[in-house]
Design a protein around this motif. Structure first.
Motif, PDB file in Angstrom:
ATOM      1  N   TYR B  69       4.809  14.744 -36.467  1.00 25.01           N
ATOM      2  CA  TYR B  69       4.005  15.796 -37.167  1.00 25.01           C
ATOM      3  C   TYR B  69       3.508  14.707 -38.614  1.00 25.01           C
ATOM      4  CZ  TYR B  69       8.926  16.233 -38.660  1.00 25.01           C
ATOM      5  OH  TYR B  69      10.020  15.429 -38.576  1.00 25.01           O
ATOM      6  N   GLU B  70       2.903  15.229 -39.305  1.00 28.35           N
ATOM      7  CA  GLU B  70       2.629  13.919 -41.280  1.00 28.35           C
ATOM      8  C   GLU B  70       3.470  14.313 -41.499  1.00 28.35           C
ATOM      9  OE1 GLU B  70      -1.104  13.770 -42.317  1.00 28.35           O
ATOM     10  OE2 GLU B  70      -2.104  12.287 -40.977  1.00 28.35           O
ATOM     11  N   GLN B  71       4.503  13.455 -41.542  1.00 27.79           N
ATOM     12  CA  GLN B  71       5.563  13.178 -43.324  1.00 27.79           C
ATOM     13  C   GLN B  71       5.157  12.475 -44.266  1.00 27.79           C
ATOM     14  OE1 GLN B  71       9.676  13.353 -42.323  1.00 27.79           O
ATOM     15  NE2 GLN B  71       9.637  11.045 -43.701  1.00 27.79           N
ATOM     16  N   THR B  72       5.270  12.972 -45.768  1.00 29.65           N
ATOM     17  CA  THR B  72       4.774  12.237 -46.811  1.00 29.65           C
ATOM     18  C   THR B  72       6.040  11.381 -47.422  1.00 29.65           C
ATOM     19  OG1 THR B  72       3.266  13.718 -47.244  1.00 29.65           O
ATOM     20  CG2 THR B  72       3.820  11.367 -48.420  1.00 29.65           C
ATOM     21  N   ASP B  73       6.211  10.151 -47.270  1.00 34.86           N
ATOM     22  CA  ASP B  73       7.080   9.407 -48.074  1.00 34.86           C
ATOM     23  C   ASP B  73       7.009   8.509 -49.300  1.00 34.86           C
ATOM     24  OD1 ASP B  73      10.102   8.823 -48.509  1.00 34.86           O
ATOM     25  OD2 ASP B  73       9.911   6.751 -46.291  1.00 34.86           O
ATOM     26  N   ALA B  74       7.386   8.989 -50.259  1.00 40.04           N
ATOM     27  CA  ALA B  74       6.753   8.468 -52.011  1.00 40.04           C
ATOM     28  C   ALA B  74       4.804   8.712 -51.610  1.00 40.04           C
ATOM     29  CB  ALA B  74       7.632   7.293 -52.388  1.00 40.04           C
ATOM     30  N   TRP B  75       4.269   7.471 -51.897  1.00 37.08           N
ATOM     31  CA  TRP B  75       3.375   7.208 -51.065  1.00 37.08           C
ATOM     32  C   TRP B  75       2.509   7.228 -49.830  1.00 37.08           C
ATOM     33  CZ3 TRP B  75       6.323   3.786 -54.427  1.00 37.08           C
ATOM     34  CH2 TRP B  75       6.565   2.721 -54.133  1.00 37.08           C
ATOM     35  N   TYR B  76       3.672   7.104 -48.897  1.00 36.65           N
ATOM     36  CA  TYR B  76       3.370   6.434 -47.848  1.00 36.65           C
ATOM     37  C   TYR B  76       3.487   7.249 -46.798  1.00 36.65           C
ATOM     38  CZ  TYR B  76       3.582   3.623 -43.366  1.00 36.65           C
ATOM     39  OH  TYR B  76       3.132   3.391 -42.217  1.00 36.65           O
ATOM     40  N   THR B  77       1.964   7.775 -46.190  1.00 43.28           N
ATOM     41  CA  THR B  77       1.670   8.950 -45.164  1.00 43.28           C
ATOM     42  C   THR B  77       2.110   8.676 -43.580  1.00 43.28           C
ATOM     43  OG1 THR B  77      -0.020  10.440 -46.798  1.00 43.28           O
ATOM     44  CG2 THR B  77       0.606  11.337 -44.744  1.00 43.28           C
ATOM     45  N   SER B  78       3.442   8.707 -42.869  1.00 42.41           N
ATOM     46  CA  SER B  78       3.398   7.939 -41.866  1.00 42.41           C
ATOM     47  C   SER B  78       3.130   9.694 -41.237  1.00 42.41           C
ATOM     48  CB  SER B  78       4.567   6.848 -41.524  1.00 42.41           C
ATOM     49  OG  SER B  78       5.735   8.635 -41.783  1.00 42.41           O
ATOM     50  N   GLU B  79       2.935   9.943 -39.645  1.00 43.14           N
ATOM     51  CA  GLU B  79       3.315  10.277 -38.456  1.00 43.14           C
ATOM     52  C   GLU B  79       4.462   9.879 -38.282  1.00 43.14           C
ATOM     53  OE1 GLU B  79       0.088  11.552 -36.766  1.00 43.14           O
ATOM     54  OE2 GLU B  79       0.547  12.004 -35.373  1.00 43.14           O
ATOM     55  N   VAL B  80       5.366  11.267 -37.774  1.00 41.11           N
ATOM     56  CA  VAL B  80       6.537  10.460 -37.530  1.00 41.11           C
ATOM     57  C   VAL B  80       6.820  11.519 -36.201  1.00 41.11           C
ATOM     58  CG1 VAL B  80       9.202  11.808 -37.895  1.00 41.11           C
ATOM     59  CG2 VAL B  80       7.319  11.417 -39.613  1.00 41.11           C
ATOM     60  N   THR B  81       7.332  10.607 -35.243  1.00 40.58           N
ATOM     61  CA  THR B  81       7.768  11.367 -33.483  1.00 40.58           C
ATOM     62  C   THR B  81       8.992  11.809 -33.454  1.00 40.58           C
ATOM     63  OG1 THR B  81       6.430   9.890 -33.083  1.00 40.58           O
ATOM     64  CG2 THR B  81       7.167  11.537 -31.572  1.00 40.58           C
ATOM     65  N   SER B  82       8.571  13.230 -33.937  1.00 40.07           N
ATOM     66  CA  SER B  82      10.504  13.638 -33.123  1.00 40.07           C
ATOM     67  C   SER B  82      11.324  14.128 -31.851  1.00 40.07           C
ATOM     68  CB  SER B  82      11.172  14.765 -34.243  1.00 40.07           C
ATOM     69  OG  SER B  82      11.413  14.480 -35.417  1.00 40.07           O
ATOM     70  N   THR B  83      12.152  14.742 -31.698  1.00 35.69           N
ATOM     71  CA  THR B  83      12.326  15.174 -30.053  1.00 35.69           C
ATOM     72  C   THR B  83      13.816  15.661 -29.925  1.00 35.69           C
ATOM     73  OG1 THR B  83      12.313  12.359 -29.511  1.00 35.69           O
ATOM     74  CG2 THR B  83      13.525  13.705 -27.916  1.00 35.69           C
ATOM     75  N   ALA B  84      13.943  16.765 -29.340  1.00 37.33           N
ATOM     76  CA  ALA B  84      14.242  17.966 -29.103  1.00 37.33           C
ATOM     77  C   ALA B  84      14.523  17.651 -27.439  1.00 37.33           C
ATOM     78  CB  ALA B  84      14.111  18.925 -29.208  1.00 37.33           C
ATOM     79  N   TRP B  85      15.573  18.416 -27.124  1.00 35.58           N
ATOM     80  CA  TRP B  85      15.974  18.835 -26.024  1.00 35.58           C
ATOM     81  C   TRP B  85      16.193  20.141 -25.941  1.00 35.58           C
ATOM     82  CZ3 TRP B  85      16.458  15.254 -22.213  1.00 35.58           C
ATOM     83  CH2 TRP B  85      16.708  13.885 -22.510  1.00 35.58           C
ATOM     84  N   VAL B  86      15.215  20.319 -24.611  1.00 39.16           N
ATOM     85  CA  VAL B  86      14.892  22.198 -25.125  1.00 39.16           C
ATOM     86  C   VAL B  86      15.661  22.487 -22.842  1.00 39.16           C
ATOM     87  CG1 VAL B  86      13.085  23.754 -25.297  1.00 39.16           C
ATOM     88  CG2 VAL B  86      13.008  21.321 -26.419  1.00 39.16           C
ATOM     89  N   TYR B  87      16.069  24.223 -23.435  1.00 40.37           N
ATOM     90  CA  TYR B  87      16.050  25.043 -22.235  1.00 40.37           C
ATOM     91  C   TYR B  87      16.177  26.197 -22.259  1.00 40.37           C
ATOM     92  CZ  TYR B  87      21.287  25.135 -23.520  1.00 40.37           C
ATOM     93  OH  TYR B  87      22.227  24.664 -24.408  1.00 40.37           O
ATOM     94  N   LYS B  88      16.585  26.731 -21.184  1.00 42.83           N
ATOM     95  CA  LYS B  88      16.498  28.362 -21.895  1.00 42.83           C
ATOM     96  C   LYS B  88      18.121  28.709 -21.001  1.00 42.83           C
ATOM     97  CE  LYS B  88      12.184  30.320 -21.012  1.00 42.83           C
ATOM     98  NZ  LYS B  88      11.348  30.586 -19.730  1.00 42.83           N
ATOM     99  N   ASN B  89      18.547  29.394 -22.198  1.00 43.38           N
ATOM    100  CA  ASN B  89      20.064  30.028 -21.798  1.00 43.38           C
ATOM    101  C   ASN B  89      19.970  31.043 -20.815  1.00 43.38           C
ATOM    102  OD1 ASN B  89      19.699  32.196 -23.185  1.00 43.38           O
ATOM    103  ND2 ASN B  89      20.760  31.534 -24.880  1.00 43.38           N
ATOM    104  N   ASP B  90      21.444  31.642 -20.037  1.00 48.13           N
ATOM    105  CA  ASP B  90      21.585  32.391 -19.844  1.00 48.13           C
ATOM    106  C   ASP B  90      20.858  33.314 -19.577  1.00 48.13           C
ATOM    107  OD1 ASP B  90      23.456  30.759 -17.831  1.00 48.13           O
ATOM    108  OD2 ASP B  90      24.868  31.716 -19.086  1.00 48.13           O
ATOM    109  N   LYS B  91      20.619  34.037 -20.780  1.00 48.89           N
ATOM    110  CA  LYS B  91      19.764  35.072 -21.151  1.00 48.89           C
ATOM    111  C   LYS B  91      18.927  34.992 -21.490  1.00 48.89           C
ATOM    112  CE  LYS B  91      23.950  36.102 -24.039  1.00 48.89           C
ATOM    113  NZ  LYS B  91      23.585  36.049 -25.626  1.00 48.89           N
TER     114      LYS B  91
END
Lengths: 153, 167
Positions: B69-91
């Motif tokens: 997603y895009e993130q603005t850091d002071a005057w510098y806009t950059s595309e930030v890549t983030s990561t998540a570990w995703v699963y389904k629990n017992d429910k």
């Protein structure tokens, strides 16, 4: 840790955990080789940022060490960086460069030299750019982890 | 001609009021717009970022989901890549954990370095259970953060990481 006020302060507090320095080693050419030198800088810098994200808690990224391509004492200068960093308590010093002149200088520098042939990223789409960097970086991740394990044994 | 429906005086009065009214409105409208602007903006949809992960494809084994997603850091806009570990629990609920180690911020990986059924941090050998709970005796002192999750058109959406509340 990145080279900024906040994270270097954290580094000072957590010194015993952060034992690795990453130094981007980049040529500065203001003549005919300017484009190539800028491309190398761009590539090395992106790679180091990626690696810093993976290993934030154990590495400190230093400011890039730039040298003039025709400078006669560039080896001595880089060696000084490595010595200073070891003096500051870093057990592992990694130089990242796209300049093949450094490939066989590991012993003289008393540091690991990671040489990656630079890919001109120029007009590439961002997503392609990232996947190229990521592929390169994954191999380097293994090299770094191996160096760490070698030290522990 | 003898009977004038609108006298000169009246005509001038009307025109002046009309023009004056327009001028006043021209000045006041932007001011009013400024004043009510925060109300019109509303909630920015809870700040969820879309990912390419289909919710139906998730299993009980954590998978790596990258999103940017895009993130603005002071005057510098950059595309930030983030990561998540995703699963389904017992429910069958979707759990998305942040891969940022709570020790010093390295990136953890699922079953890294042969650690079965745990998250492993390569920097200082930190370990976490599948639900993000830090394993005592390893450097991390807190469990992994959790992303709020949402679903849109069958695709997973992730919010801003929060302190772990499922341990």
């Amino acid at each position: 840790m990145n080279w900024n006020g906040k994270e270097t302060a954290l580094f000072q507090q957590q010194k015993e955990y952060i034992d690795t320095a990453m130094v981007p080693l980049v040529p500065a050419d203001f003549g005919a080789g300017m484009i190539q030198s800028a491309e190398q800088y761009e590539f090395v810098q992106l790679l180091v940022v990626f690696l810093e994200r993976q290993f934030k808690g154990r590495v400190l990224t230093t400011p890039p060490h730039a040298y003039l391509t025709d400078s006669p004492n560039r080896l001595a200068e880089a060696k000084k960086w490595s010595e200073k960093l070891r003096g500051a308590g870093f057990k592992h010093v990694f130089f990242f460069t796209a300049d093949s002149a450094w490939r066989d200088k590991e012993e003289e520098l008393n540091a690991s030299v990671i040489w990656i042939p630079s890919v001109p990223l120029g007009d590439m789409d961002d997503s392609i750019k990232y996947s190229i960097i990521e592929n390169q970086a994954k191999q380097i991740v293994n090299i770094i982890v191996q160096k760490w394990q070698g030290y522990a044994e | 001609m003898s009977k004038q429906p609108v006298s000169r005086r009246q005509f001038l009065n009307y025109t002046l009021t009309g023009v004056g009214g327009f001028m006043a409105a021209g000045m006041l409208m932007p001011m009013v717009r400024f004043a009510v602007d925060p109300v019109l903006k509303g909630e920015a949809a809870g700040d969820f970022h879309p990912t390419q992960q289909k919710v139906a494809d998730l299993t009980d084994v954590p998978v790596r989901v990258d999103f940017s997603y895009e993130q603005t850091d002071a005057w510098y806009t950059s595309e930030v890549t983030s990561t998540a570990w995703v699963y389904k629990n017992d429910k069958g609920e979707v759990i998305a954990l942040s891969p940022i180690c709570k020790h010093l911020g390295c990136t953890v990986s699922w079953e890294g370095n042969e650690h079965k059924n745990q998250f492993f941090c390569p920097c200082h050998n930190g370990l976490y259970e599948k639900n993000g709970k830090n394993v005592p005796g390893t450097p991390p002192l807190k469990p992994l953060d959790v992303y709020p999750t949402a679903e849109k058109d069958g695709l997973l959406q992730l919010g801003k990481p929060q302190a772990n509340n499922i341990v």
